[in-house]
Design a protein around this motif. Structure first.
Motif, PDB file in Angstrom:
ATOM      1  N   THR A   7       9.164  -6.270  -4.780  1.00  0.00           N
ATOM      2  CA  THR A   7       9.242  -4.816  -4.645  1.00  0.00           C
ATOM      3  C   THR A   7       9.771  -4.463  -3.256  1.00  0.00           C
ATOM      4  OG1 THR A   7       7.014  -4.639  -3.731  1.00  0.00           O
ATOM      5  CG2 THR A   7       7.216  -4.640  -6.137  1.00  0.00           C
ATOM      6  N   PRO A   8      10.209  -3.246  -3.076  1.00  0.00           N
ATOM      7  CA  PRO A   8      10.641  -2.834  -1.733  1.00  0.00           C
ATOM      8  C   PRO A   8       9.570  -3.046  -0.667  1.00  0.00           C
ATOM      9  CG  PRO A   8      11.406  -1.253  -3.342  1.00  0.00           C
ATOM     10  CD  PRO A   8      10.516  -2.214  -4.092  1.00  0.00           C
ATOM     11  N   ARG A   9       8.317  -2.840  -1.028  1.00  0.00           N
ATOM     12  CA  ARG A   9       7.248  -3.050  -0.040  1.00  0.00           C
ATOM     13  C   ARG A   9       7.213  -4.508   0.413  1.00  0.00           C
ATOM     14  NH1 ARG A   9       1.975   0.252  -2.321  1.00  0.00           N
ATOM     15  NH2 ARG A   9       3.041   2.201  -2.773  1.00  0.00           N
ATOM     16  N   TYR A  10       7.307  -5.408  -0.542  1.00  0.00           N
ATOM     17  CA  TYR A  10       7.276  -6.826  -0.213  1.00  0.00           C
ATOM     18  C   TYR A  10       8.482  -7.205   0.646  1.00  0.00           C
ATOM     19  CZ  TYR A  10       6.875 -11.884  -0.842  1.00  0.00           C
ATOM     20  OH  TYR A  10       6.754 -13.239  -0.624  1.00  0.00           O
ATOM     21  N   GLN A  11       9.640  -6.729   0.251  1.00  0.00           N
ATOM     22  CA  GLN A  11      10.854  -7.035   1.003  1.00  0.00           C
ATOM     23  C   GLN A  11      10.770  -6.489   2.425  1.00  0.00           C
ATOM     24  OE1 GLN A  11      13.102  -8.966  -0.187  1.00  0.00           O
ATOM     25  NE2 GLN A  11      12.810  -8.957  -2.396  1.00  0.00           N
ATOM     26  N   ASN A  12      10.254  -5.269   2.555  1.00  0.00           N
ATOM     27  CA  ASN A  12      10.152  -4.665   3.885  1.00  0.00           C
ATOM     28  C   ASN A  12       9.158  -5.418   4.762  1.00  0.00           C
ATOM     29  OD1 ASN A  12      12.003  -2.650   3.216  1.00  0.00           O
ATOM     30  ND2 ASN A  12      10.408  -1.206   2.572  1.00  0.00           N
ATOM     31  N   ARG A  13       8.058  -5.840   4.179  1.00  0.00           N
ATOM     32  CA  ARG A  13       7.023  -6.522   4.959  1.00  0.00           C
ATOM     33  C   ARG A  13       7.538  -7.835   5.532  1.00  0.00           C
ATOM     34  NH1 ARG A  13       0.698  -7.756   3.220  1.00  0.00           N
ATOM     35  NH2 ARG A  13       0.142  -8.884   5.118  1.00  0.00           N
ATOM     36  N   HIS A  14       8.434  -8.494   4.799  1.00  0.00           N
ATOM     37  CA  HIS A  14       8.879  -9.833   5.213  1.00  0.00           C
ATOM     38  C   HIS A  14      10.344  -9.875   5.626  1.00  0.00           C
ATOM     39  CE1 HIS A  14       5.039 -11.380   3.863  1.00  0.00           C
ATOM     40  NE2 HIS A  14       5.202 -10.731   2.728  1.00  0.00           N
ATOM     41  N   GLY A  15      10.923  -8.707   5.884  1.00  0.00           N
ATOM     42  CA  GLY A  15      12.281  -8.667   6.388  1.00  0.00           C
ATOM     43  C   GLY A  15      13.303  -9.278   5.453  1.00  0.00           C
ATOM     44  N   SER A  57       1.571  -3.709   0.977  1.00  0.00           N
ATOM     45  CA  SER A  57       1.576  -4.528  -0.237  1.00  0.00           C
ATOM     46  C   SER A  57       1.263  -3.621  -1.414  1.00  0.00           C
ATOM     47  CB  SER A  57       0.539  -5.652  -0.152  1.00  0.00           C
ATOM     48  OG  SER A  57       0.874  -6.578   0.849  1.00  0.00           O
ATOM     49  N   PHE A  58       1.545  -4.149  -2.601  1.00  0.00           N
ATOM     50  CA  PHE A  58       1.247  -3.357  -3.794  1.00  0.00           C
ATOM     51  C   PHE A  58       0.227  -4.045  -4.685  1.00  0.00           C
ATOM     52  CE2 PHE A  58       1.791  -2.098  -8.180  1.00  0.00           C
ATOM     53  CZ  PHE A  58       1.664  -0.732  -8.080  1.00  0.00           C
ATOM     54  N   PHE A  59       0.454  -5.319  -5.011  1.00  0.00           N
ATOM     55  CA  PHE A  59      -0.426  -6.046  -5.919  1.00  0.00           C
ATOM     56  C   PHE A  59      -1.522  -6.773  -5.133  1.00  0.00           C
ATOM     57  CE2 PHE A  59       3.878  -6.072  -7.743  1.00  0.00           C
ATOM     58  CZ  PHE A  59       3.635  -5.371  -8.923  1.00  0.00           C
ATOM     59  N   GLU A  60      -2.745  -6.797  -5.677  1.00  0.00           N
ATOM     60  CA  GLU A  60      -3.824  -7.513  -4.990  1.00  0.00           C
ATOM     61  C   GLU A  60      -3.521  -9.008  -4.899  1.00  0.00           C
ATOM     62  OE1 GLU A  60      -4.966  -8.046  -9.246  1.00  0.00           O
ATOM     63  OE2 GLU A  60      -4.175  -6.388  -8.059  1.00  0.00           O
ATOM     64  N   GLN A  61      -2.809  -9.537  -5.882  1.00  0.00           N
ATOM     65  CA  GLN A  61      -2.518 -10.965  -5.894  1.00  0.00           C
ATOM     66  C   GLN A  61      -1.590 -11.360  -4.753  1.00  0.00           C
ATOM     67  OE1 GLN A  61      -2.203 -13.044  -9.659  1.00  0.00           O
ATOM     68  NE2 GLN A  61      -0.166 -13.756  -9.111  1.00  0.00           N
ATOM     69  N   THR A  62      -0.500 -10.622  -4.601  1.00  0.00           N
ATOM     70  CA  THR A  62       0.406 -10.948  -3.500  1.00  0.00           C
ATOM     71  C   THR A  62      -0.224 -10.593  -2.157  1.00  0.00           C
ATOM     72  OG1 THR A  62       1.507  -8.823  -3.940  1.00  0.00           O
ATOM     73  CG2 THR A  62       2.566 -10.818  -4.779  1.00  0.00           C
ATOM     74  N   ALA A  63      -1.044  -9.557  -2.114  1.00  0.00           N
ATOM     75  CA  ALA A  63      -1.692  -9.187  -0.851  1.00  0.00           C
ATOM     76  C   ALA A  63      -2.600 -10.306  -0.355  1.00  0.00           C
ATOM     77  CB  ALA A  63      -2.485  -7.896  -1.028  1.00  0.00           C
ATOM     78  N   VAL A  64      -3.358 -10.917  -1.266  1.00  0.00           N
ATOM     79  CA  VAL A  64      -4.222 -12.044  -0.885  1.00  0.00           C
ATOM     80  C   VAL A  64      -3.364 -13.222  -0.436  1.00  0.00           C
ATOM     81  CG1 VAL A  64      -5.840 -13.773  -1.763  1.00  0.00           C
ATOM     82  CG2 VAL A  64      -6.183 -11.357  -2.319  1.00  0.00           C
ATOM     83  N   MET A  65      -2.297 -13.512  -1.190  1.00  0.00           N
ATOM     84  CA  MET A  65      -1.441 -14.648  -0.839  1.00  0.00           C
ATOM     85  C   MET A  65      -0.744 -14.417   0.498  1.00  0.00           C
ATOM     86  SD  MET A  65      -0.779 -17.610  -2.061  1.00  0.00           S
ATOM     87  CE  MET A  65       0.274 -18.960  -1.536  1.00  0.00           C
ATOM     88  N   GLU A  66      -0.359 -13.183   0.774  1.00  0.00           N
ATOM     89  CA  GLU A  66       0.284 -12.880   2.052  1.00  0.00           C
ATOM     90  C   GLU A  66      -0.675 -13.104   3.218  1.00  0.00           C
ATOM     91  OE1 GLU A  66       3.523  -9.418   1.214  1.00  0.00           O
ATOM     92  OE2 GLU A  66       1.510  -9.072   0.410  1.00  0.00           O
ATOM     93  N   GLU A  67      -1.955 -12.853   2.994  1.00  0.00           N
ATOM     94  CA  GLU A  67      -2.939 -13.138   4.040  1.00  0.00           C
ATOM     95  C   GLU A  67      -3.029 -14.634   4.310  1.00  0.00           C
ATOM     96  OE1 GLU A  67      -4.316 -10.943   5.993  1.00  0.00           O
ATOM     97  OE2 GLU A  67      -3.214  -9.410   4.878  1.00  0.00           O
ATOM     98  N   LEU A  68      -2.895 -15.447   3.260  1.00  0.00           N
ATOM     99  CA  LEU A  68      -2.892 -16.899   3.460  1.00  0.00           C
ATOM    100  C   LEU A  68      -1.622 -17.343   4.187  1.00  0.00           C
ATOM    101  CD1 LEU A  68      -4.309 -18.192   0.040  1.00  0.00           C
ATOM    102  CD2 LEU A  68      -5.536 -17.697   2.173  1.00  0.00           C
ATOM    103  N   VAL A  69      -0.498 -16.690   3.871  1.00  0.00           N
ATOM    104  CA  VAL A  69       0.748 -16.984   4.595  1.00  0.00           C
ATOM    105  C   VAL A  69       0.554 -16.708   6.081  1.00  0.00           C
ATOM    106  CG1 VAL A  69       3.146 -16.243   4.951  1.00  0.00           C
ATOM    107  CG2 VAL A  69       2.279 -16.617   2.626  1.00  0.00           C
ATOM    108  N   ASP A  70      -0.082 -15.593   6.405  1.00  0.00           N
ATOM    109  CA  ASP A  70      -0.303 -15.225   7.801  1.00  0.00           C
ATOM    110  C   ASP A  70      -1.243 -16.191   8.507  1.00  0.00           C
ATOM    111  OD1 ASP A  70       1.367 -13.084   7.466  1.00  0.00           O
ATOM    112  OD2 ASP A  70      -0.240 -11.592   7.257  1.00  0.00           O
ATOM    113  N   ARG A  71      -2.039 -16.933   7.742  1.00  0.00           N
ATOM    114  CA  ARG A  71      -2.974 -17.901   8.326  1.00  0.00           C
ATOM    115  C   ARG A  71      -2.397 -19.315   8.360  1.00  0.00           C
ATOM    116  NH1 ARG A  71      -5.538 -13.616   6.878  1.00  0.00           N
ATOM    117  NH2 ARG A  71      -7.566 -13.017   7.731  1.00  0.00           N
TER     118      ARG A  71
END
Length: 348
Positions: free
Chosen positions: A193-201, A242-256
């Protein structure tokens, strides 16, 4: 003579004092051992205390009875959900307003469908900011001291899942089923989604890993880092990063900065090769701060329904993909599979 009598009385008194002291000491020791054992047992029970959270709305009204049937049969409950095996997780329903209760009935009205335009826009999430609602409910139960197993209402259990969660991975902070990432072509691009793309450039760090957690079957253990991840994921949705709870959780793991490998020590190859391995291999994540994550393979939580019920021995549950309509069409096969597995357990 008088002196001897007095001396003997004193000796008897000393013996009595010693006996009383010994019995008091012994009693205190027994009480201490009993208390210690009880504390250890309580700690063990608490480590296994799980609340199972799910969400059902009217769109899943046809699926819900089969979900309940399979869940109860897998845990040895009766048809009404009572008399379950010891330690069976309490199943709770998340309401659209964020409350959690044991009233296992679907809400009356299905949510309005979301278009991709809505997903990528800044409009209010429908229904009731559901991804944020789910994460807030999970956090609320964690803060109350429970471990939380989040389940989609279309996860159909064939077997009791507690042995895998508690016995095989007792030290893991998060144990989850697996979902695909966009590792090639148009495959699994639903989260682009645009949100995901924007968050990760414009990059896709999840695709680089080759898979993501599927929060439709995820155990969140009651530990500070887990609570922090759930809270941060909820905040990312609330602030529209973020939009989906699933990708939001996974993005937190990416950040860690999680480092991934299979349970037999093979380093994660990433991308399509990793996706291939997730069919049969367990992936272990070691993240900043000592966080430990386990991702179960597709053979454990399968996405396909077998027409002849020939599931692998490791298969715990069926979590079909596809549309709601296609899932409803599979219900007779799923119901039969759950009942067959229950009969086989009783015959053993």
């Amino acid at each position: 003579v008088t002196w001897l009598k007095l001396n003997r009385s004193a000796e008897r008194a000393k013996v009595m004092v010693l006996q009383v002291s010994f019995f008091w000491t012994l009693s205190l020791f027994v009480a201490f051992v009993s208390l210690t054992a009880a504390t250890v047992a309580t700690g063990q029970r608490r480590s296994h205390d799980v609340v199972a959270l799910t969400f059902c709305n009217g769109a899943y009204a046809h699926i819900w009875p089969v979900f309940l049937q399979c869940y109860r049969q897998a845990l040895g409950c009766d048809a009404h959900g009572a008399n379950c095996q010891d330690g069976a997780p309490k199943l709770m329903n998340i309401r659209s307003d964020g409350s959690v209760d044991a009233d296992l009935r679907c809400s009356e009205h299905p949510p309005a469908p979301l278009s991709m335009l809505q997903v990528g826009s800044s409009t209010q999430l429908t229904p009731g900011d559901l991804p944020e609602t789910l994460l807030n409910a999970i956090e609320g139960q964690l803060l109350q001291g429970s471990n939380v197993l989040h389940l989609d209402a279309d996860v159909f259990f064939l077997k009791d899942f507690r042995r895998v969660l508690h016995d095989q991975y007792p030290d893991a902070d998060i144990v989850s089923s697996v979902d695909c990432a966009a590792t090639g072509g148009n495959y699994c691009t639903w989260y682009h989604t645009p949100r995901y793309q924007n968050r990760h450039g414009g990059r896709d760090p999840i695709a680089g890993i080759g898979f993501m957690l599927n929060t439709g079957f995820t155990l969140f253990r009651n530990r500070p880092q887990v609570i922090e991840i759930v809270r941060a994921a909820s905040d990312a949705i609330r602030t529209k990063r973020s939009f989906f709870e699933q990708t939001a959780v996974m993005e937190e793991l990416v950040d860690r900065n999680c480092s991934w490998s299979t349970d037999d020590g093979e380093a994660n190859p990433g991308n399509e090769k990793a996706h291939t391995l997730t069919r049969t291999k367990v992936f272990l994540g070691s993240c900043n701060g000592g966080l430990k994550v386990v991702v179960l393979p597709y053979k454990t939580i399968t996405r396909s329904v077998s027409s002849n019920s020939a599931y692998q021995a490791e298969t715990l549950a069926v979590h079909p993909g596809g549309s709601t309509h296609s899932k409803i069409s599979l219900l007779p096969l799923v119901r039969a599979s759950c009942a067959r597995q229950a009969r086989e357990r009783h015959e053993i």
